[in-house]
Scaffold this active site. Structure first.
Site, short mmCIF file in Angstrom:
data_model
loop_
_atom_site.label_atom_id
_atom_site.label_comp_id
_atom_site.label_asym_id
_atom_site.label_seq_id
_atom_site.Cartn_x
_atom_site.Cartn_y
_atom_site.Cartn_z
N HIS A 115 1.58 -6.90 -0.68
CA HIS A 115 1.17 -5.26 0.56
C HIS A 115 0.02 -4.41 0.65
O HIS A 115 0.37 -4.75 -0.56
CB HIS A 115 3.41 -4.77 -0.09
CG HIS A 115 4.26 -5.42 -0.40
ND1 HIS A 115 5.83 -5.28 -0.15
CD2 HIS A 115 4.80 -6.92 -0.21
CE1 HIS A 115 6.94 -5.95 -0.12
NE2 HIS A 115 5.59 -7.05 -0.17
N GLU B 290 0.83 -1.47 0.41
CA GLU B 290 0.39 -0.19 -0.63
C GLU B 290 -0.20 -0.93 -1.92
O GLU B 290 -1.37 -0.14 -2.24
CB GLU B 290 1.86 0.33 -0.59
CG GLU B 290 2.92 1.06 0.08
CD GLU B 290 3.10 0.43 0.43
OE1 GLU B 290 4.53 -0.40 1.52
OE2 GLU B 290 3.28 -2.09 1.34
N CYS C 6 9.42 -0.36 0.16
CA CYS C 6 9.82 -1.28 -0.49
C CYS C 6 10.10 -0.78 -2.05
O CYS C 6 9.71 0.06 -3.03
CB CYS C 6 9.69 -2.63 -0.27
SG CYS C 6 8.04 -3.31 -1.46
N CYS D 260 6.95 -1.47 -4.88
CA CYS D 260 5.71 -1.05 -3.82
C CYS D 260 6.28 0.95 -4.24
O CYS D 260 5.49 1.97 -4.46
CB CYS D 260 5.63 -1.05 -1.98
SG CYS D 260 4.41 -2.65 -1.71
#
Length: 157
Positions: free
Chosen positions: A54, A56, A84, A87
């Protein structure tokens, strides 16, 4: 502060566009330390076939290397989509001071939409949240991407 946040979100949007060019979900992120961008990344989950890729998590890892510490206490994370649960957990663990995001995530958002892991006082760290910076532009990146993906699937390509 709002103008600075918008300027920094534009950088995250540029990263998201790079993801879209690679047929990745267009999510981009940057980390700012002392008013300077020290890291930038975009979603690479499909390219790497890694759950952890991801934007992040990738940008946090870069910032750790740049600063030379796992603690990002004086940093602000800019991301085009609300973090999410995975993260948000990494944000808490890395001690990021502030999170600025563009679009809300009704399916997985953990910075206020479904849950707020970033402000849960049961954790030993909380992050300040600023939501909705360039929200329409961030949301449209995602809407357009998924609309195009659906059209390609209908056409069988």
């Amino acid at each position: 502060m709002k103008l600075f946040d918008e300027k920094m979100m534009q950088i995250a949007i540029q990263e998201a566009k790079k993801a879209a060019e690679k047929n990745e979900v267009p999510i981009g992120a940057s980390i700012v330390y002392k008013n300077e961008i020290i890291a930038r990344a975009y979603n690479l989950r499909e390219t790497s076939q890694s759950t952890l890729a991801h934007a992040e998590l990738l940008v946090i890892q870069q910032a750790n290397q740049k600063i030379g510490s796992w603690r990002l206490e004086d940093c602000t994370l800019y991301v085009t989509l609300e973090p999410c649960p995975m993260c948000a957990g990494a944000i808490v663990q890395s001690r990021i001071k502030r999170v600025v995001y563009g679009a809300k995530d009704p399916k997985a958002g953990c910075a206020g939409t479904l849950l707020n892991l970033l402000n849960d006082d049961r954790f030993n760290h909380q992050a300040e949240i600023t939501a909705g910076i360039l929200e329409t532009e961030c949301a449209n990146l995602l809407k357009d991407f998924f609309k195009e993906l659906r059209q390609r699937k209908k056409q069988g390509s």
